[in-house]
Design an enzyme around this catalytic site. Structure first.
Site, PDB file in Angstrom:
ATOM      1  N   HIS A  98      -1.036  -2.143  -4.297  1.00 18.49           N
ATOM      2  CA  HIS A  98       0.399  -1.877  -4.217  1.00 18.49           C
ATOM      3  C   HIS A  98       1.082  -2.762  -3.176  1.00 18.49           C
ATOM      4  CE1 HIS A  98      -0.973   2.447  -5.330  1.00 18.49           C
ATOM      5  NE2 HIS A  98      -0.853   1.706  -6.411  1.00 18.49           N
ATOM      6  N   TYR A 109      -0.820   6.509   7.015  1.00 20.51           N
ATOM      7  CA  TYR A 109      -0.343   5.166   7.289  1.00 20.51           C
ATOM      8  C   TYR A 109       1.149   5.145   7.559  1.00 20.51           C
ATOM      9  CZ  TYR A 109       0.589   4.968   2.200  1.00 20.51           C
ATOM     10  OH  TYR A 109       1.002   5.222   0.920  1.00 20.51           O
ATOM     11  N   ASP A 166      -1.743   2.612 -11.858  1.00 18.21           N
ATOM     12  CA  ASP A 166      -2.721   1.605 -11.445  1.00 18.21           C
ATOM     13  C   ASP A 166      -3.526   1.076 -12.630  1.00 18.21           C
ATOM     14  OD1 ASP A 166      -1.791   1.818  -8.874  1.00 18.21           O
ATOM     15  OD2 ASP A 166      -3.411   3.108  -8.187  1.00 18.21           O
ATOM     16  N   LYS A 190       2.033  -2.322   6.875  1.00 18.31           N
ATOM     17  CA  LYS A 190       1.363  -1.017   6.868  1.00 18.31           C
ATOM     18  C   LYS A 190       0.320  -0.963   7.979  1.00 18.31           C
ATOM     19  CE  LYS A 190       1.711  -0.472   1.862  1.00 18.31           C
ATOM     20  NZ  LYS A 190       0.976  -0.319   0.603  1.00 18.31           N
TER      21      LYS A 190
END
Length: 184
Positions: free
Chosen positions: A63, A133, A171, A73
């Site tokens: 992603h 995250y 996905d 991130k």
């Protein structure tokens, strides 16, 4: 104090915070804006995310978000373990399409910083894994993109999982790198 290691692709870093432990358990300062800036990481995080995966073999990714909503991130595991993957998708980069992987676990207490311009994904190595995250921009469906986890042009070496991978429909339907919009 924290240890920062370059992982071989520009800007992707392993961050190992200092763990203070005694008979009661431990304490870790996972993020401190001042300490990160001293280490050359000057980012403003605006959103925290938490994912839980019940089984080993849950694969999330690859992603990313396009500019102007691209995200850096900072990821860590608070329970369990993952193999974390970053793929350089900056078309002008000498490492375009190259990837790296790092095992991140609650036991190790390590973190990974994945900068803008990289697709990101992970697979859980054990059941009941939780990942936290921080990101530098909020989620934007209009800028959200994904790349197929098993794109042969990238060639990620995912670990073998006894029961196979569990993926979302998104996905499973992700395009190959050659057919998706990436960073210039």
């Amino acid at each position: 104090m924290l240890e920062v290691r370059s992982l071989g692709l520009e800007g992707v870093l392993e961050i190992i915070p200092r763990r203070h432990g005694d008979a009661r358990g431990f304490f870790i300062e996972t993020y401190n804006e001042e300490r990160f800036a001293e280490a050359g990481i000057d980012l403003r995080f605006v959103q925290d995310n938490h994912s839980y995966s019940a089984a080993a073999g849950v694969l999330r990714g690859l992603h990313y978000q396009l500019a102007p909503r691209a995200q850096d991130k900072l990821l860590r595991v608070i329970r369990g373990a993952i193999l974390d993957v970053a793929v350089d998708i900056r078309r002008g980069s000498s490492s375009f399409g190259k990837w790296l992987a790092l095992e991140i676990s609650a036991e190790k207490g390590n973190q990974i910083l994945v900068p803008k311009g990289f697709a990101h994904g992970f697979v859980t190595l054990v059941p009941d894994t939780e990942v936290l995250y921080k990101v530098t921009d909020t989620y934007s469906p209009q800028h959200d993109r994904s790349i197929r986890f098993d794109d042969p042009a990238i060639g990620i070496e995912w670990p073998a999982v006894a029961d196979g991978f569990q993926l979302s429909d998104k996905d499973l339907k992700a395009p190959l790198l050659a057919a998706t919009e990436v960073f210039a």
